[in-house]
Write an enzyme that holds these catalytic residues in place. Structure first.
Site, PDB file in Angstrom:
ATOM      1  N   HIS A 167     -10.975  10.036 -42.100  1.00 48.88           N
ATOM      2  CA  HIS A 167     -11.563  11.303 -41.649  1.00 48.88           C
ATOM      3  C   HIS A 167     -10.596  12.291 -41.003  1.00 48.88           C
ATOM      4  CE1 HIS A 167     -15.355   9.568 -42.817  1.00 48.88           C
ATOM      5  NE2 HIS A 167     -15.106   8.516 -42.074  1.00 48.88           N
ATOM      6  N   ARG A 216     -24.321   4.475 -37.517  1.00 45.28           N
ATOM      7  CA  ARG A 216     -23.297   4.952 -38.457  1.00 45.28           C
ATOM      8  C   ARG A 216     -21.943   4.332 -38.131  1.00 45.28           C
ATOM      9  NH1 ARG A 216     -21.312   5.273 -42.190  1.00 45.28           N
ATOM     10  NH2 ARG A 216     -20.679   6.948 -43.591  1.00 45.28           N
ATOM     11  N   CYS A 245     -10.527   4.703 -38.241  1.00 42.75           N
ATOM     12  CA  CYS A 245     -11.485   5.782 -38.537  1.00 42.75           C
ATOM     13  C   CYS A 245     -10.702   6.985 -39.075  1.00 42.75           C
ATOM     14  CB  CYS A 245     -12.215   6.220 -37.271  1.00 42.75           C
ATOM     15  SG  CYS A 245     -12.954   4.905 -36.300  1.00 42.75           S
ATOM     16  N   CYS A 299     -19.607   2.037 -40.646  1.00 46.75           N
ATOM     17  CA  CYS A 299     -18.193   2.306 -40.946  1.00 46.75           C
ATOM     18  C   CYS A 299     -17.350   1.076 -40.664  1.00 46.75           C
ATOM     19  CB  CYS A 299     -17.675   3.479 -40.116  1.00 46.75           C
ATOM     20  SG  CYS A 299     -18.118   5.074 -40.805  1.00 46.75           S
TER      21      CYS A 299
END
Lengths: 123, 129, 283
Positions: free
Chosen positions: C201, C240, C197, C244
């Site tokens: 991000h 969500r 992740c 992802c």
């Protein structure tokens, strides 16, 4: 001349690999326009190379910028084998790479990866 | 490997090289061998009837998938590939089933290795502790 | 005297080793994690005020922000809020309502996720809503799509202005363990594409993947549920997460399973101090 010496190097490499008992040639395709065109298609397609997701490439639309633009590749990678190794598993050179391991993780088949390398190396 | 074969391969290597094909990287070894094996499986005449081999390949794939899942390392498409392999087997195409199962097994193994390599959390260097 | 520099060197080496050993044996505290995390975004976006990160990618994408602001003038999530209010008010078959489970509702989004000591797990709002329903003899709602988003939208709207404040209680080591698991999830590479992740991000926010700008991890939890133009509807945080994981070609985990709840616990903690502004609208 550049072509000639590349060829000679390739021959030497091929011979060395054969003598080492690890021949690794899958398909005998010439780097002709067809291969480059296929390489380009693979490089652009979202489900295959999707290079444009992260790299600007001349002629490609809606390119991302997470990685460097793909240009002057022959200067950056005089040795095509190094370029291939980088695309195959970029984590070898940088453990924190944000680039998928296209060869190691089988995102591209070995023969498709060859075509992509041929195309990228022309940029 | 006998001399004749070696010479033949050497020639092939040279031809390919002259044609401008790139040849390289030690990493390349494993996968092309697997591909070659797949091709052999696809072409072998008795393979279409070789249900036992396909069943074994699917079982191996399923166990590799489960092993990856046990360390939270399963990939998205592995299970789908196994299902497709099972469907191919049912349809009598054991060569296709084997090909898909081998691919799935490889994914299972890679997913497992990927998770195992990160067992201990190593914070990335861009976070300055 | 001749030996002094050598001794000093030895001494500092010993000290350095000791320090390293200590650092290695001790996990950074969540407070320290948060400080380092926030610094990353401060360093990368020095001109963006901290509070702005609650606006997700639009905090750092001026072009995207314009169309987002236009969308917010006629919010696509409004109908869902209205339907959610109806759900909140409507009695269950037994005559009771959500209010009987959540006496301080409906503005309760800022109380989640929290550590539930009794159940020994991270409690999220969707899970609490379903536990309420089941305790009242109702069927649970699905966790990713559908009407759970209506009631979540209403609750989010009623909670606007509250501040993210996830607590990791010190009297139960299992809470810290859940946080650590969520943190590990966030920084672990997974899937055929080998992304964590954090790779998008935390490492690369503000960069573009094709023409989409990667959102900063800071502030990622403030606006759920979210109306996504890509979905053409509204969805939960765990939907969500699922998306992802699929994008990096990893097998997604179960919505409201332990993995995603722990992830939510960590990720929401990282946004502590940011104002809740759900429901949100995103591309």
């Amino acid at each position: 001349m550049i072509n000639m010496s590349t060829r000679l190097t390739s021959i030497a490499a091929a011979a060395a690999i054969v003598l080492g008992g690890t021949l690794s040639i899958s398909t005998a395709v010439a780097v002709d326009a067809k291969v480059l065109e296929e390489g380009k298609t693979l490089a652009f397609k979202r489900k295959d190379g999707n290079c444009l997701a992260c790299h600007v490439i001349e002629g490609g639309e809606a390119a991302g910028n997470i990685g460097p633009p793909l240009m002057m590749m022959k200067i950056r990678y005089p040795d095509k084998a190094v370029l291939r190794a980088q695309i195959w598993d970029s984590s070898v050179r940088n453990a924190e790479t944000a680039m998928p391991l296209f060869g190691k993780y089988g995102i591209l088949s070995e023969s498709d990866l060859d075509k992509v390398v041929e195309y990228i190396h022309t940029l | 490997m006998n001399m004749k074969k070696m010479t033949a391969m050497l020639c092939l290597g040279a031809i390919v090289a002259i044609a401008g094909q790139s040849v390289f990287a030690a990493e390349k070894q494993a996968a092309p061998k697997a591909e070659a094996a797949d091709k052999a499986a696809a072409k072998s005449p008795e393979s279409s009837g070789d249900n036992a081999a396909a069943e074994a390949a699917i079982a191996a794939a399923e166990s590799a998938r489960k092993k990856a899942a046990s360390v939270d390392g399963e990939w998205r498409d592995t299970g789908k590939m196994i299902k497709k392999a099972q469907a191919a087997l049912k349809a009598g195409d054991s060569a296709k089933a084997i090909k898909l199962a081998k691919k799935a097994e490889k994914q299972g193994k890679l997913g497992y290795e990927q998770a195992q390599a990160q067992q201990t959390l190593k914070m990335p260097s861009y976070l300055k502790y | 005297m001749k030996n002094l520099p050598g001794k000093l060197l030895l001494l500092s080496v010993v000290a350095a080793i000791a320090a390293t050993a200590q650092a290695a044996s001790e996990q950074p505290t969540p407070e320290r994690d948060k400080e380092v995390f926030e610094n990353r975004f401060k360093e990368r976006f020095p001109d963006v005020a901290r509070e702005e990160f609650a606006n997700g990618v639009y905090a750092i994408d001026p072009i995207g922000r314009e169309s987002w602001e236009a969308i917010e003038e006629f919010p696509p999530y409004e109908l869902f809020i209205d339907d959610g209010k109806e759900m909140w008010d409507a009695p269950f078959a037994n005559g009771k309502t959500y209010k009987d489970c959540f006496a301080d509702g409906p503005g309760i989004a800022h109380k989640y996720p929290h550590w539930d000591k009794e159940q020994g797990m991270v409690m999220t709002l969707p899970l609490a809503l379903n536990q309420c329903r089941e305790s009242q003899g109702e069927k649970p709602l699905k966790y990713k799509k559908g009407s759970i988003n209506n009631i979540l939208s209403y609750i989010a709207m009623e909670s606007r202005g509250e501040v993210t404040n996830v607590v990791i209680p010190e009297d139960d080591p299992r809470a810290l363990d859940a946080y650590e698991k969520g943190k590990k999830f966030y920084y672990t590479r997974r899937g055929q594409l080998n992304f964590a992740c954090a790779a998008c991000h935390v490492q690369n926010p503000g960069m573009k993947i094709r023409s989409d700008m990667l959102s900063p991890a800071l502030g990622q939890t403030t606006h759920f549920p979210v109306y996504r133009s890509k979905w053409g509807t509204i969805g939960t945080l765990h939907r969500r997460f699922t998306g992802c994981n699929k994008q990096v070609r990893a097998k997604p985990f179960k919505a409201q399973g332990e993995e995603y709840r722990n992830l939510e616990y960590f990720l929401t903690y990282m946004s502590n101090g940011l104002t809740l502004n759900g429901p949100g609208a995103r591309k």
